[in-house]
Design an enzyme around this catalytic site. Structure first.
Site: not given
Ligand code: UFG
Length: 327
Positions: A13, A74, A77, A117, A141, A145, A189-190
């Site tokens: 970001v 920074a 996360s 966040t 986390y 924040k 991340h997804l």
């Molecule tokens: N997910 C999967 N499989 C994967 C990776 C992720 O099913 O291999 C799911 C996670 O369980 C979640 C969704 O996809 O339900 C999104 O996951 P991300 O890891 O992409 O993102 P997060 O929602 O965990 O977290 C992100 C940021 C955080 C922030 C948060 C706020 O990484 O810093 O959004 O919503 F706090």
């Protein structure tokens, strides 16, 4: 035109914010230690290499560049990592920000745009989450924040610090010309993981849990384009430069997609099959996080303009097909 110290300016970001600042005629001074940032992402202004917990490095950066404001990205996360290693999160995110705020106070810099966040809300029953919703983080986390948000308010009351705090929902996409994009080591991340599966670099995407209380049992998130996020940061900075008051605002679209829906859209956008399977829930994941973005519109005139899910996946796909920062 302002000089802005951007901590974490070599990250995902932060680098997009530096790009937006430079495009608007400001000077982004990137402050980064490259533990999670990328040297190749520093393309939009000067670089100061240093750690947030190193007060001397911060003092030197303020003395050398005399910024009018700071954008503070920074931080550590990753939700799951924060559950396993809370001490690191409190030290880096809270201790690091305290070091920064004291350096700002002593340098006479009183404007801050802070990257918070949606994780501060934790599990919410609300269909759309407004800023005044209860703040009950479900992981360290989010807790760190939220602690920083409290610290900003205290520094505001005592020292006149003015801060625009943005609570991001799920950031996605990349600069359209793909010079900078999302790359984490390891990637958790997804969307980037789904695209790695599309490229055949991983065998399948694993959906974390299918028994959440959501329509299809998968977690629901509100995905926001990193370019829209960067634009909001510019508007937040301009508010502070004009003498505007502190503000805490959500940044999201106001529409949620399940993990399953994201995978389906990625299949359509990439034209690749993308194998998927179901795995266990991931610790710390709330079932549903969807933003009420009304305040950012009312206070900053901001609305998401690039955050159509297909476009975010398409921009991330262009970036994923390139060489990334490893080349
Ligand atoms: N997910 C999967 N499989 C994967 C990776 C992720 O099913 O291999 C799911 C996670 O369980 C979640 C969704 O996809 O339900 C999104 O996951 P991300 O890891 O992409 O993102 P997060 O929602 O965990 O977290 C992100 C940021 C955080 C922030 C948060 C706020 O990484 O810093 O959004 O919503 F706090």
């Amino acid at each position: 035109m302002a000089t802005v110290l951007v901590t974490g300016g070599a990250g995902y970001v932060g680098s997009h914010a530096c790009r937006a600042l430079a495009e608007a005629g400001h000077v982004p001074v990137c402050f980064d230690d490259f533990r999670t940032g990328w040297r190749a992402a520093v393309r939009f202004g000067p670089l100061v290499e240093g750690r947030l917990l190193d007060r001397a490095a911060l003092d030197a950066a303020f003395a050398a560049h005399r910024p009018e404001a700071v954008m503070h990205f920074a931080a550590l996360s990753l939700v799951a990592e924060s559950v396993a290693e809370p001490g690191r999160y409190w030290r880096e995110n809270v201790g690091g920000t305290l070091t920064l705020l004291e350096a700002m106070r002593d340098a006479g810099v009183g404007r801050l745009v802070f990257s918070s966040t949606a994780a501060v809300y934790g599990d919410s029953d609300l269909a759309l989450i407004p800023e005044h919703a209860p703040q009950r983080p479900t992981n360290p986390y989010g807790a760190t924040k939220l602690a920083v948000e409290r610290m900003l308010a205290d520094f505001g009351a005592a020292h006149g610090l003015r801060a625009v705090v943005f609570r991001y929902f799920n950031v996605a996409g990349a600069a359209a010309e793909a010079t900078i994009g999302e790359q984490h080591r390891p990637e958790t991340h997804l969307i980037p993981l789904v695209l790695e599966a599309a490229l055949g670099r991983r065998e399948a995407i694993v959906q974390h849990g299918d028994d959440y209380p959501t329509p299809d049992g998968a977690c629901v998130r509100d995905y926001i384009h990193v370019g829209d996020l960067a634009e909001a940061h510019l508007l937040g900075l301009e508010r502070l430069l004009r003498g505007g008051e502190s503000l805490t605002a959500n940044l999201g679209v106001g529409r949620g997609y399940s993990v399953r829906e994201v995978i389906e859209r990625a299949r359509a956008v990439t034209g690749r099959p993308i194998p998927a399977r179901i795995g266990p829930r991931r610790p710390g994941d709330p079932a549903r996080l969807v933003c009420d973005p009304a305040l950012a519109l009312a206070e900053l005139g901001w609305r998401a303009r690039r955050s159509d899910l297909d476009r975010m996946i398409a921009d991330a796909w262009t970036w994923a097909q390139g060489a990334g920062y490893d080349a």
